[in-house]
Motif scaffolding. Sequence first.
Motif: not given
Length: 378
Positions: A292-307
């Motif tokens: 795929g040409a479109y890259s994303y981090v799938i990030g959580s909605c928690s406040c933990l920075a590395g989540d």
Amino acid sequence: MEQEQDLNTPYFMIDEQKLIANLEQARQLKQLSGCKLVLALKCFSTWGVFDLIKPYLDGTTSSGPYEVRLGHETFGGETHAYSVGYSEQDVIEVADMADKLIFNSQSQLRAYRHLVEGKASVGLRLNPGVSYAGQDLADPARAFSRLGVQFDHIEPSVFDGLDGVMFHMNCENKDVDAFVHLLDVISERFGAYLNKLDWVSLGGGVFFTWPGYEIEKLAAALKAFSQRHGVQVYLEPGEAIITGTTDLVVTVVDIVENEKTTAIVDSATEAHRLDTLIYNEPASIGGASEKGAYSYVIGSCSCLAGDQFCEAKFETPLHIGQRLRVLDSAGYTMVKLNWFNGLRMPSIYCRRENGDIQSLNHFDYDDFKRSLSQWSVH
């Protein structure tokens, strides 16, 4: 009839058809080997689908008193009780519900076996000193392990009147030859003790439903082990039963940029898929493509920075409001759900073979509030 697109995210969707496919492989293993299979509730305890599983397995095994009760009340069959550390009250409570009660140490066996005798078959966990586990955190034979009795610590007299033993030394073992080697080590090291027993549980973590796994080879090894020592053999599958059966469905609620593009979803590994965070094992997203040409981090909605769930590529851009499926989200997920950040707890559904969607559980604010206090100080 509810349509999936109408369900509020986040939610777990268990697929009955995929679950039955795994269970048919479990049936094949039992038929070929003569072993018995008990579901490991520490991995999967969603009792709303136990009626689908019961015809294939022989019962349940537990790691704590509430799991014993849950297996006894909702699954039936054989109820195996084990705990790393029982209190006296724990033993009193579970002895009347358990068919087999397994102690973790010789000291607990000596202290409490009198509470069990005449009620349940008595067992002891042994630590073989060898294992197959990808991470040290999950390795039962790791240095200084508290799990089971080491060979050089065994007091032979404890086997007088002992009915069986349990070994647990695998974690997601997809290599049948590696498991056969472990069996050979156990026979060589502990055989003189095993020959006196009625049953031996070889624990869980044997991934016999993994694509391409040689079930026939595993079955032959289990049958030979059983005949060699004159024991009924048990396995305690968890992940092998529910692998690939369940998705965690989430919605993209925002997209942010900071060198990498992050799609924030209405879920969190910290709250809803904890092992992704604990073991640093990225999740897989349905529809993602390595090309795929479109890259994303799938990030959580928690406040933990590395989540975050993972990084993934897609052939088309993601957009706010789009649903994503976090694949293979049954094992060690629903049993570890928590209320971190006061996030909405995922609902749980089952898609039946006929396509109908059955609701198994919903959670709301009252569940969150009740989990923290039932009354206030005045």
